[in-house]
Design an enzyme around this catalytic site. Structure first.
Site, PDB file in Angstrom:
ATOM      1  N   LYS A   6     -28.226  -6.846  23.376  1.00 37.80           N
ATOM      2  CA  LYS A   6     -28.720  -6.825  24.801  1.00 37.80           C
ATOM      3  C   LYS A   6     -29.316  -7.542  25.392  1.00 37.80           C
ATOM      4  O   LYS A   6     -29.295  -8.010  26.632  1.00 37.80           O
ATOM      5  CB  LYS A   6     -28.480  -5.088  25.105  1.00 37.80           C
ATOM      6  CG  LYS A   6     -28.674  -4.855  26.352  1.00 37.80           C
ATOM      7  CD  LYS A   6     -27.389  -5.026  27.409  1.00 37.80           C
ATOM      8  CE  LYS A   6     -27.731  -4.691  28.729  1.00 37.80           C
ATOM      9  NZ  LYS A   6     -26.492  -4.778  29.511  1.00 37.80           N
ATOM     10  N   LYS A  57     -36.882  -4.621  34.523  1.00 37.63           N
ATOM     11  CA  LYS A  57     -36.959  -3.984  32.996  1.00 37.63           C
ATOM     12  C   LYS A  57     -36.658  -4.675  31.993  1.00 37.63           C
ATOM     13  O   LYS A  57     -37.308  -4.913  30.928  1.00 37.63           O
ATOM     14  CB  LYS A  57     -36.433  -2.647  33.186  1.00 37.63           C
ATOM     15  CG  LYS A  57     -36.411  -1.829  32.044  1.00 37.63           C
ATOM     16  CD  LYS A  57     -35.249  -0.692  31.620  1.00 37.63           C
ATOM     17  CE  LYS A  57     -33.792  -1.195  32.087  1.00 37.63           C
ATOM     18  NZ  LYS A  57     -32.665  -0.946  31.363  1.00 37.63           N
TER      19      LYS A  57
HETATM   20  P1  NAP Z   1     -28.691   4.987  37.614  1.00 43.53           P
HETATM   21  O1  NAP Z   1     -27.396   4.681  38.424  1.00 43.53           O
HETATM   22  O2  NAP Z   1     -30.087   4.889  38.016  1.00 43.53           O
HETATM   23  O3  NAP Z   1     -28.295   6.032  36.677  1.00 43.53           O
HETATM   24  C1  NAP Z   1     -28.938   6.593  35.734  1.00 43.53           C
HETATM   25  C2  NAP Z   1     -28.806   8.198  35.873  1.00 43.53           C
HETATM   26  O4  NAP Z   1     -29.718   8.738  34.839  1.00 43.53           O
HETATM   27  C3  NAP Z   1     -29.511   8.687  37.120  1.00 43.53           C
HETATM   28  O5  NAP Z   1     -28.309   9.236  37.859  1.00 43.53           O
HETATM   29  C4  NAP Z   1     -30.677   9.535  36.618  1.00 43.53           C
HETATM   30  O6  NAP Z   1     -30.732  10.574  37.632  1.00 43.53           O
HETATM   31  C5  NAP Z   1     -30.300   9.946  35.250  1.00 43.53           C
HETATM   32  N1  NAP Z   1     -31.595  10.287  34.649  1.00 43.53           N
HETATM   33  C6  NAP Z   1     -32.678   9.627  34.657  1.00 43.53           C
HETATM   34  N2  NAP Z   1     -33.618  10.206  33.884  1.00 43.53           N
HETATM   35  C7  NAP Z   1     -32.998  11.360  33.486  1.00 43.53           C
HETATM   36  C8  NAP Z   1     -33.221  12.350  32.734  1.00 43.53           C
HETATM   37  N3  NAP Z   1     -34.401  12.448  31.830  1.00 43.53           N
HETATM   38  N4  NAP Z   1     -32.346  13.390  32.303  1.00 43.53           N
HETATM   39  C9  NAP Z   1     -31.068  13.310  32.891  1.00 43.53           C
HETATM   40  N5  NAP Z   1     -30.620  12.383  33.755  1.00 43.53           N
HETATM   41  C10 NAP Z   1     -31.680  11.250  33.769  1.00 43.53           C
HETATM   42  O7  NAP Z   1     -28.484   3.553  36.631  1.00 43.53           O
HETATM   43  P2  NAP Z   1     -27.241   2.747  35.771  1.00 43.53           P
HETATM   44  O8  NAP Z   1     -27.107   1.496  36.752  1.00 43.53           O
HETATM   45  O9  NAP Z   1     -26.267   3.704  35.671  1.00 43.53           O
HETATM   46  O10 NAP Z   1     -28.077   2.441  34.407  1.00 43.53           O
HETATM   47  C11 NAP Z   1     -28.052   2.899  33.500  1.00 43.53           C
HETATM   48  C12 NAP Z   1     -28.471   2.298  32.135  1.00 43.53           C
HETATM   49  O11 NAP Z   1     -27.449   1.424  31.790  1.00 43.53           O
HETATM   50  C13 NAP Z   1     -29.764   1.349  32.171  1.00 43.53           C
HETATM   51  O12 NAP Z   1     -30.192   1.291  31.040  1.00 43.53           O
HETATM   52  C14 NAP Z   1     -29.379  -0.013  32.512  1.00 43.53           C
HETATM   53  O13 NAP Z   1     -30.002  -1.173  32.400  1.00 43.53           O
HETATM   54  C15 NAP Z   1     -27.817   0.179  31.875  1.00 43.53           C
HETATM   55  N6  NAP Z   1     -26.746  -0.925  32.623  1.00 43.53           N
HETATM   56  C16 NAP Z   1     -26.493  -0.768  33.863  1.00 43.53           C
HETATM   57  C17 NAP Z   1     -25.463  -1.704  34.209  1.00 43.53           C
HETATM   58  C18 NAP Z   1     -25.027  -1.778  35.777  1.00 43.53           C
HETATM   59  O14 NAP Z   1     -24.256  -2.494  36.148  1.00 43.53           O
HETATM   60  N7  NAP Z   1     -25.704  -0.745  36.499  1.00 43.53           N
HETATM   61  C19 NAP Z   1     -24.582  -2.393  33.436  1.00 43.53           C
HETATM   62  C20 NAP Z   1     -25.179  -2.393  31.985  1.00 43.53           C
HETATM   63  C21 NAP Z   1     -26.007  -1.435  31.472  1.00 43.53           C
HETATM   64  P3  NAP Z   1     -31.303  10.901  39.093  1.00 43.53           P
HETATM   65  O15 NAP Z   1     -30.017  10.794  39.963  1.00 43.53           O
HETATM   66  O16 NAP Z   1     -31.980  12.018  39.354  1.00 43.53           O
HETATM   67  O17 NAP Z   1     -32.236   9.246  39.382  1.00 43.53           O
END
Ligand code: NAP
Length: 293
Positions: A171, A239
């Site tokens: 990744k 990150k």
């Molecule tokens: P995001 O929208 O910020 O979602 C992450 C979620 O995790 C948020 O709702 C957050 O809650 C929750 N969270 C954080 N800490 C937590 C905890 N301790 N307990 C429970 N929930 C918790 O991020 P995302 O875009 O979905 O990305 C998530 C992961 O996927 C990352 O590692 C990213 O690098 C990877 N990724 C993302 C994409 C993309 O296109 N977005 C593509 C591939 C991979 P809150 O609502 O309270 O903040």
């Protein structure tokens, strides 16, 4: 029916949890901000009030949170998965985090009687919404086999790439390639605009040749429209380029273009664009070119 606890219901986790529910699993979701469980509940799933409650009866625990410290907290905290999941539970971490920490967490999961896979994904928000993610999986072959039905409900290309941590290493390479493409696409768009070229026509023809790519298909329109709602946040790509830089240094290899785009991503963040989609890197190129309005 597999009982799945899904922790982290953000941009990626929310549609993935809904797909898992629609595939016939019983999905219990937990998110730090409870309102984000709403789409899962609307689709017929359940929301839990804590991680402990979510994982208590689970066969599989899926995790999709932003960064390494978040996964460490979710797995090893007092309220966490290792303390509350039943022996034999399969933990699938879809988050993108450090490979070395992943390998350590997998050992700790094994010591707690659990099984763990790292299964970071690529394909963006569209891939999560359409269940067409590319999933790079690290861990034991029998655990990958056991996870195939779950992985198949959210992804299309699923490849076992090696032992614990290997998925995260692949990744990191993925994020290097995507960041390079984004930066070059942003430079091309600003260059074309400087010459008053019809950028929509240019992007169409570029997409049909060797310059065509998934990045161009998904991100060029956002750049042309200056429409940077995430998507994949610049904060998260920053990150990931940090993860890459550390892992490359440990391996003794250099990533000079990765270092350059890492600096651009850091500049975008320092300039206040961290919450934008990574296609918003265009704004940094625009500023550097003296063309910001
Ligand atoms: P995001 O929208 O910020 O979602 C992450 C979620 O995790 C948020 O709702 C957050 O809650 C929750 N969270 C954080 N800490 C937590 C905890 N301790 N307990 C429970 N929930 C918790 O991020 P995302 O875009 O979905 O990305 C998530 C992961 O996927 C990352 O590692 C990213 O690098 C990877 N990724 C993302 C994409 C993309 O296109 N977005 C593509 C591939 C991979 P809150 O609502 O309270 O903040």
């Amino acid at each position: 029916m597999t009982r799945i606890a899904f922790i982290g219901l953000g941009i990626m986790g929310s549609p993935m949890a809904v797909h898992l529910h629609r595939a016939g699993n019983a999905v219990v979701g937990f998110n730090r901000t409870p309102a984000k469980a709403q789409p899962l509940v609307a689709a017929g799933g359940t929301a839990a009030g804590s991680i402990a409650e979510a994982v208590a009866d689970a066969d599989v625990v899926a995790v999709m949170v932003p960064d390494t410290p978040d996964v460490v907290e979710v797995l090893t905290g007092d309220d966490g998965v290792l303390a509350h999941a039943r022996p034999g539970t399969l933990v699938i971490d879809f988050s993108t985090i450090r490979p070395d920490v992943t390998a350590d967490l997998a050992m700790r999961a094994t010591a707690a009687g659990l099984r763990m896979l790292d299964a970071p994904v690529s394909g963006g928000q569209a891939g999560a919404q359409n269940a067409t993610l590319s999933i790079m999986v690290g861990g034991a072959a029998e655990d990958v086999q056991a996870a195939m039905a779950v992985l198949g409900a959210v992804g299309r290309t699923i490849v076992h790439v090696g032992p614990a941590g290997a998925g995260q290493t692949v990744k990191a390479a993925n994020q290097l390639i995507v960041a390079g493409h984004i930066a070059l696409l942003a430079e091309a768009v600003i260059f074309l605009e400087a010459y008053g070229v019809d950028t929509a026509a240019a992007v169409e023809v570029l997409g049909g040749g060797l310059a065509g790519s998934a990045v161009l298909n998904q991100k060029a329109r956002k750049m042309l429209d200056r429409s940077f709602e995430p998507g994949f946040r610049i904060d998260l790509h920053h990150k990931d380029l940090g993860i890459l830089a550390t892992a490359a240094r440990e391996a003794g290899v250099v990533t000079p273009l990765g270092a350059a785009v890492g600096q651009l991503m850091a500049a975008a963040r320092a300039g206040g664009d961290g919450a934008l989609d990574h296609s918003g890197l265009l704004r940094t190129i625009e500023r550097l070119s003296g063309r910001a309005t």
